[in-house]
Design an enzyme around this catalytic site. Structure first.
Site, PDB file in Angstrom:
ATOM      1  N   GLU A 140       0.855  -1.183   0.000  1.00 11.79           N
ATOM      2  CA  GLU A 140       0.000   0.000   0.000  1.00 11.79           C
ATOM      3  C   GLU A 140       0.891   1.232   0.000  1.00 11.79           C
ATOM      4  O   GLU A 140       2.092   1.126   0.254  1.00 11.79           O
ATOM      5  CB  GLU A 140      -0.916   0.004   1.226  1.00 11.79           C
ATOM      6  CG  GLU A 140      -0.169  -0.089   2.524  1.00 11.79           C
ATOM      7  CD  GLU A 140      -1.087  -0.437   3.686  1.00 11.79           C
ATOM      8  OE1 GLU A 140      -1.439   0.476   4.418  1.00 11.79           O
ATOM      9  OE2 GLU A 140      -1.440  -1.627   3.850  1.00 11.79           O
ATOM     10  N   LYS A 182       2.678   4.684   1.101  1.00 15.56           N
ATOM     11  CA  LYS A 182       3.117   5.270   2.357  1.00 15.56           C
ATOM     12  C   LYS A 182       2.750   6.749   2.312  1.00 15.56           C
ATOM     13  O   LYS A 182       3.278   7.510   1.508  1.00 15.56           O
ATOM     14  CB  LYS A 182       4.629   5.104   2.518  1.00 15.56           C
ATOM     15  CG  LYS A 182       5.139   5.575   3.861  1.00 15.56           C
ATOM     16  CD  LYS A 182       6.587   5.174   4.049  1.00 15.56           C
ATOM     17  CE  LYS A 182       7.064   5.440   5.455  1.00 15.56           C
ATOM     18  NZ  LYS A 182       6.946   6.839   5.876  1.00 15.56           N
ATOM     19  N   ASP A 224       2.408  10.564   3.438  1.00 12.79           N
ATOM     20  CA  ASP A 224       3.314  11.475   4.119  1.00 12.79           C
ATOM     21  C   ASP A 224       2.503  12.514   4.894  1.00 12.79           C
ATOM     22  O   ASP A 224       2.219  13.599   4.404  1.00 12.79           O
ATOM     23  CB  ASP A 224       4.216  12.150   3.073  1.00 12.79           C
ATOM     24  CG  ASP A 224       5.419  12.797   3.722  1.00 12.79           C
ATOM     25  OD1 ASP A 224       5.652  12.548   4.921  1.00 12.79           O
ATOM     26  OD2 ASP A 224       6.115  13.558   3.038  1.00 12.79           O
ATOM     27  N   TYR A 259      -4.594   2.589   8.192  1.00 15.55           N
ATOM     28  CA  TYR A 259      -3.855   1.469   7.602  1.00 15.55           C
ATOM     29  C   TYR A 259      -3.410   0.399   8.590  1.00 15.55           C
ATOM     30  O   TYR A 259      -2.563  -0.419   8.287  1.00 15.55           O
ATOM     31  CB  TYR A 259      -2.646   1.983   6.823  1.00 15.55           C
ATOM     32  CG  TYR A 259      -1.805   3.002   7.579  1.00 15.55           C
ATOM     33  CD1 TYR A 259      -1.167   2.680   8.768  1.00 15.55           C
ATOM     34  CD2 TYR A 259      -1.667   4.291   7.077  1.00 15.55           C
ATOM     35  CE1 TYR A 259      -0.408   3.606   9.443  1.00 15.55           C
ATOM     36  CE2 TYR A 259      -0.902   5.235   7.754  1.00 15.55           C
ATOM     37  CZ  TYR A 259      -0.279   4.885   8.936  1.00 15.55           C
ATOM     38  OH  TYR A 259       0.464   5.809   9.611  1.00 15.55           O
ATOM     39  N   LYS A 265      11.190   3.626   0.148  1.00 14.54           N
ATOM     40  CA  LYS A 265      11.026   5.079  -0.020  1.00 14.54           C
ATOM     41  C   LYS A 265      11.357   5.506  -1.446  1.00 14.54           C
ATOM     42  O   LYS A 265      12.367   5.086  -2.003  1.00 14.54           O
ATOM     43  CB  LYS A 265      11.970   5.808   0.937  1.00 14.54           C
ATOM     44  CG  LYS A 265      11.664   5.552   2.411  1.00 14.54           C
ATOM     45  CD  LYS A 265      10.682   6.550   2.940  1.00 14.54           C
ATOM     46  CE  LYS A 265      11.415   7.771   3.399  1.00 14.54           C
ATOM     47  NZ  LYS A 265      10.864   8.410   4.549  1.00 14.54           N
ATOM     48  N   CYS A 287      20.111  48.518  -9.426  1.00 11.04           N
ATOM     49  CA  CYS A 287      18.726  48.132  -9.708  1.00 11.04           C
ATOM     50  C   CYS A 287      18.557  47.864 -11.214  1.00 11.04           C
ATOM     51  O   CYS A 287      18.934  48.703 -12.035  1.00 11.04           O
ATOM     52  CB  CYS A 287      17.776  49.237  -9.262  1.00 11.04           C
ATOM     53  SG  CYS A 287      16.064  48.901  -9.704  1.00 11.04           S
ATOM     54  N   CYS A 326      16.168  50.803 -12.655  1.00 14.88           N
ATOM     55  CA  CYS A 326      16.465  52.237 -12.674  1.00 14.88           C
ATOM     56  C   CYS A 326      17.941  52.542 -12.499  1.00 14.88           C
ATOM     57  O   CYS A 326      18.352  53.696 -12.536  1.00 14.88           O
ATOM     58  CB  CYS A 326      15.638  52.959 -11.616  1.00 14.88           C
ATOM     59  SG  CYS A 326      16.199  52.635  -9.937  1.00 14.88           S
ATOM     60  N   CYS A 366      16.178  48.425  -3.642  1.00 17.68           N
ATOM     61  CA  CYS A 366      16.475  49.585  -4.458  1.00 17.68           C
ATOM     62  C   CYS A 366      15.928  50.783  -3.677  1.00 17.68           C
ATOM     63  O   CYS A 366      14.721  50.867  -3.427  1.00 17.68           O
ATOM     64  CB  CYS A 366      15.786  49.490  -5.814  1.00 17.68           C
ATOM     65  SG  CYS A 366      15.792  51.080  -6.658  1.00 17.68           S
ATOM     66  N   CYS A 376      11.999  54.817  -9.298  1.00 13.48           N
ATOM     67  CA  CYS A 376      12.128  53.466  -9.858  1.00 13.48           C
ATOM     68  C   CYS A 376      10.747  52.997 -10.346  1.00 13.48           C
ATOM     69  O   CYS A 376       9.818  52.825  -9.544  1.00 13.48           O
ATOM     70  CB  CYS A 376      12.677  52.547  -8.769  1.00 13.48           C
ATOM     71  SG  CYS A 376      12.899  50.859  -9.311  1.00 13.48           S
TER      72      CYS A 376
HETATM   73  S1  IVH Z   1       1.975   0.711   8.876  1.00 19.51           S
HETATM   74  C1  IVH Z   1       4.249  -0.788  12.933  1.00 19.51           C
HETATM   75  N1  IVH Z   1       1.206   1.794   6.679  1.00 19.51           N
HETATM   76  O1  IVH Z   1       5.080   5.682   8.253  1.00 19.51           O
HETATM   77  C2  IVH Z   1       4.106   0.309  11.950  1.00 19.51           C
HETATM   78  N2  IVH Z   1       2.527   3.108   8.153  1.00 19.51           N
HETATM   79  O2  IVH Z   1       7.919   5.444   8.832  1.00 19.51           O
HETATM   80  C3  IVH Z   1       2.823   0.231  11.248  1.00 19.51           C
HETATM   81  N3  IVH Z   1       2.905   5.411   7.355  1.00 19.51           N
HETATM   82  O3  IVH Z   1       4.800   5.597  11.736  1.00 19.51           O
HETATM   83  C4  IVH Z   1       2.693   1.325  10.301  1.00 19.51           C
HETATM   84  N4  IVH Z   1       1.757   5.241   5.486  1.00 19.51           N
HETATM   85  O4  IVH Z   1       3.112   6.994  10.406  1.00 19.51           O
HETATM   86  C5  IVH Z   1       1.903   1.981   7.806  1.00 19.51           C
HETATM   87  N5  IVH Z   1       0.387   2.633   4.680  1.00 19.51           N
HETATM   88  C6  IVH Z   1       1.078   2.822   5.797  1.00 19.51           C
HETATM   89  C7  IVH Z   1       1.702   4.035   6.116  1.00 19.51           C
HETATM   90  C8  IVH Z   1       2.428   4.153   7.305  1.00 19.51           C
HETATM   91  C9  IVH Z   1       2.477   6.041   6.246  1.00 19.51           C
HETATM   92  C10 IVH Z   1       3.739   6.063   8.379  1.00 19.51           C
HETATM   93  C11 IVH Z   1       3.382   5.750   9.807  1.00 19.51           C
HETATM   94  C12 IVH Z   1       4.620   5.189  10.419  1.00 19.51           C
HETATM   95  C13 IVH Z   1       5.671   5.717   9.515  1.00 19.51           C
HETATM   96  C14 IVH Z   1       6.901   4.862   9.562  1.00 19.51           C
END
Ligand code: IVH
Length: 681
Positions: free
Chosen positions: A113, A115, A117, A236, A323, A417, A420, A435, A441
């Protein structure tokens, strides 16, 4: 309506509103109009006010916010909130796959899935009701942000369906949509530009990326503001003793049925090659999503196998984060342009050979100031790396020295400038060059006139940017006072291109009409550096006319609420300049308003003169800004924190307990909204 009827109606409305919230915010598929939705919510709120005994903490009315939390309670997590170990390439992923196979054999499923941010959050549900929301904190304990989290519409306050455990936790990520983030920054930029701040000052103030924005929002004290920021939440991870399934993916599908918004792009795989395909696909596709993502999380689906794999001190061995590299590209620096703002501030901008990066073509990057250019050691025609890591403005992160042409000269910051030719100055402790030729100007002169006629200032619709340019080029205007003398130059204007009888008449009427604009807006229109709309209003109400303001010294200026050293200095400097005084005198002759009107004065009283008043909680008849304005209009000063000099506190619904404690300790009187209205009426 009887009590029994009210109870039934409240229950029905609650259930219907919850359902529509779910359709709108989770499924993204609304079935009624916003108007109908608001009508139901209004009815619910009215009934809850009339029958407060039926107001439940999970009522959808609670989503509008109103609770003010001064300090967030620290809460220990029932299960620690761990992090994930990171990998950046396929090789490291193969090592992970090997380790997993050693422990659980070859018969397992991967679940992948995105990740997200954002900011991680843990939600506790008891009997289907959201009871607590806690931030990650240090993993062991975090902040109780329940009141703020309740305003997030995609988080269910009451679960739907059946089969959820009696008590369990859902973990996920609180996010701000890229669009919402851009809108907030756009608003900040527009307001600050109007207020005469330069690009660098604006850059310092805008939110840096959606994650920072979400995290800052979640920690705000006033949940009403949180509600207005429109956060979202994707879940998640499920934790608890009696979960419906013994695997992650299947539990997430169950969670979806209970009303949670779960990761919409979950997929299960058997082999690492399939996982790699998913990763490569999302590395490209992710830029099209509404949210920032910084990788993919790969989990072993079965709980039994998760248990076998166990944990290290910081992270599970059954999951890993792959990542993505921050979107970066290399391109060539073609030239640097220097822009001059209305206040004379210079902003250097890099013009780049167009390059495609994270969904858009990048042609320009802000360089902010001379220090940044020096730090990068930028040379002419350098090959540079540009990065867009969640930020809206791409930045140059480094120079590729291996590609530097022989004999390339270092970029030399301009000393004059570009518009001018005046020698630039740089104030002590400031990174920006200016300036100083404010009256000679062109972009500064035109910029001040454009600001003066703008909608929120003098609102001269008929004298827009283009007409100002034209009249300035033809030497018919060169400062804001000249605008009011245009009526004596009618023939000259008529001889210009695109200037017929009708449009000239329109232009002159618009200018005449603007003389009615009230003092506070005239003051704003003058364009004194750092004086925005709000400050102009405060100064106008405090000093009442321009003569008093002109005579004010720093101490008097600092007496005005919310005015600090920079603003005070700017006002004094402005009125110390003879040229500005001359212009004001000319404008005065043309009968612009340089004093508060009788009406404005009459609506002011001195009923609260000398009083320092704290407002806390939310009110029925006033918004928070409204009540502060009422205090100031009546001669009082509104402040945020209770101290020995507080005259009294106006307490609304949900006054912060800390404030209450402090008030009691200091013996400060607390009055209600009605008492306050009585006082000023
Ligand atoms: S599972 C035991 N799933 O990433 C950890 N984490 O770098 C279970 N995060 O602290 C986390 N998307 O805040 C999980 N699909 C995802 C995520 C996710 C973002 C974050 C989460 C975690 C951090 C770790």
């Amino acid at each position: 309506m009887t009590k029994e009827q009210a109870k039934k109606r409240i229950e029905k409305l609650t259930q219907e509103i919850d359902e529509h919230n779910y359709k709108y915010y989770v499924l993204d598929n609304p079935s009624i109009s916003d108007f109908e939705f608001d009508k139901m919510l209004d009815e619910l709120i009215r009934l809850e006010i009339e029958f407060p005994e039926f107001l439940s903490p999970q009522s959808p009315s609670q989503r509008v916010g109103g609770t003010v939390t001064k300090t967030f309670k620290t809460v220990y997590h029932k299960y620690p909130m761990l992090s994930l170990s990171n990998t950046y390439n396929e090789e490291e992923l193969r090592d992970f796959d090997e380790r997993v196979r050693k422990t659980v054999g070859d018969n397992f499923e991967y679940e992948c899935e995105l990740k997200y941010d954002g900011v991680s959050i843990s939600l506790t549900y008891v009997d289907g009701i959201l009871t607590q929301a806690v931030t990650r904190g240090d993993g062991e304990k975090g902040d109780d942000v329940t009141a703020n989290v309740k305003t997030i519409r995609s988080i269910p306050l009451q679960l739907q369906g059946k089969g959820y455990p009696k008590e369990f936790e859902m973990r996920g990520e609180i996010l701000m949509l890229k669009k919402g983030f851009e809108k907030i920054n756009k608003d900040i930029t527009a307001q600050m530009t109007e207020d005469g701040f330069n690009e660098e000052e604006i850059f310092q103030k805008i939110l840096k990326n959606p994650r920072n924005a979400a995290s800052g929002t979640l920690k705000m004290q006033d949940s009403k503001v949180v509600a207005s920021r429109k956060l979202d939440c994707i879940l998640y991870f499920m934790l608890g003793e009696k979960l419906p399934h013994q695997s992650h993916y299947e539990n997430m599908l169950e969670a979806k049925k209970w009303g949670f918004k779960i990761s919409p792009y979950m997929e299960k795989f058997k082999t690492l090659d399939e996982v790699m395909k998913y990763l490569n696909r999302w590395d490209k596709e992710r830029h099209k999503l509404d949210y920032e993502t910084d990788g993919v999380v790969i989990k072993i689906n079965s709980y039994e196998q998760q248990k076998k794999l166990g944990f290290t001190a910081k992270s599970p061995r059954w999951a890993i984060a792959y990542k993505f590299k921050a979107a970066s590209a290399s391109t060539i620096l073609e030239s640097i342009s220097y822009q001059v703002g209305r206040t004379g501030a210079i902003t250097p901008v890099a013009n780049l050979k167009p390059v495609f990066l994270a969904g858009t073509t990048v042609k320009r990057a802000s360089l902010h100031n001379a220090d940044i250019i020096e730090k990068l050691d930028l040379h002419e025609s350098d090959t540079v790396f540009v990065e867009k890591g969640g930020e809206i403005i791409p930045k140059i992160t480094a120079v590729d020295i291996s590609k530097r042409k022989k004999g390339a000269k270092p970029v030399k910051y301009i000393s004059k400038c570009p518009e001018c030719g005046t020698e630039l100055v740089r104030h002590e402790d400031e990174a920006v060059h200016y300036c100083p030729n404010e009256n000679g100007c062109p972009p500064q002169i035109k910029g001040r006139m454009i600001h003066f006629t703008s909608r929120r200032a003098m609102d001269i619709d008929s004298l827009g940017e283009e007409t100002i340019e034209l009249l300035y080029e033809k030497k018919l205007i060169s400062n804001i006072a000249d605008i009011y003398e245009l009526k004596n130059k009618k023939d000259e204007i008529l001889s210009l291109d695109r200037m017929g009888e009708k449009s000239v008449e329109n232009l002159l009427n618009g200018i005449e009409e603007s003389k009615k604009i009230p003092f506070e807006r005239v003051l704003y229109a003058l364009g004194i550096p750092h004086i925005g709309e709000t400050t102009a209003k405060k100064l106008a109400y405090f000093f009442r006319d321009i003569s008093a303001l002109m005579k004010a010294d720093e101490l008097q200026l600092l007496e005005v609420g919310d005015i600090g050293g920079i603003i005070a200095k700017s006002v004094i400097e402005y009125f110390n300049d003879k040229k500005n005084i001359e212009i004001i005198e000319r404008l005065r002759k043309h009968k612009l308003n340089f004093a508060l009107s009788k009406d404005a004065l009459a609506s002011r009283t001195e009923k609260l003169k000398g009083m320092t008043i704290v407002v806390s909680g939310s009110f029925e008849k006033f918004s928070r800004d409204g009540i502060k304005e009422a205090i100031e209009k009546n001669g009082g000063k509104a402040t945020g924190s209770v101290s020995g000099s507080t005259s009294f506190i106006v307490a609304g619904e949900g006054m912060g307990p800390e404030k209450k404690k402090k008030a009691e300790k200091l013996g400060v009187k607390i009055i209600s909204e009605e008492d306050f209205i009585f006082m000023i009426s």
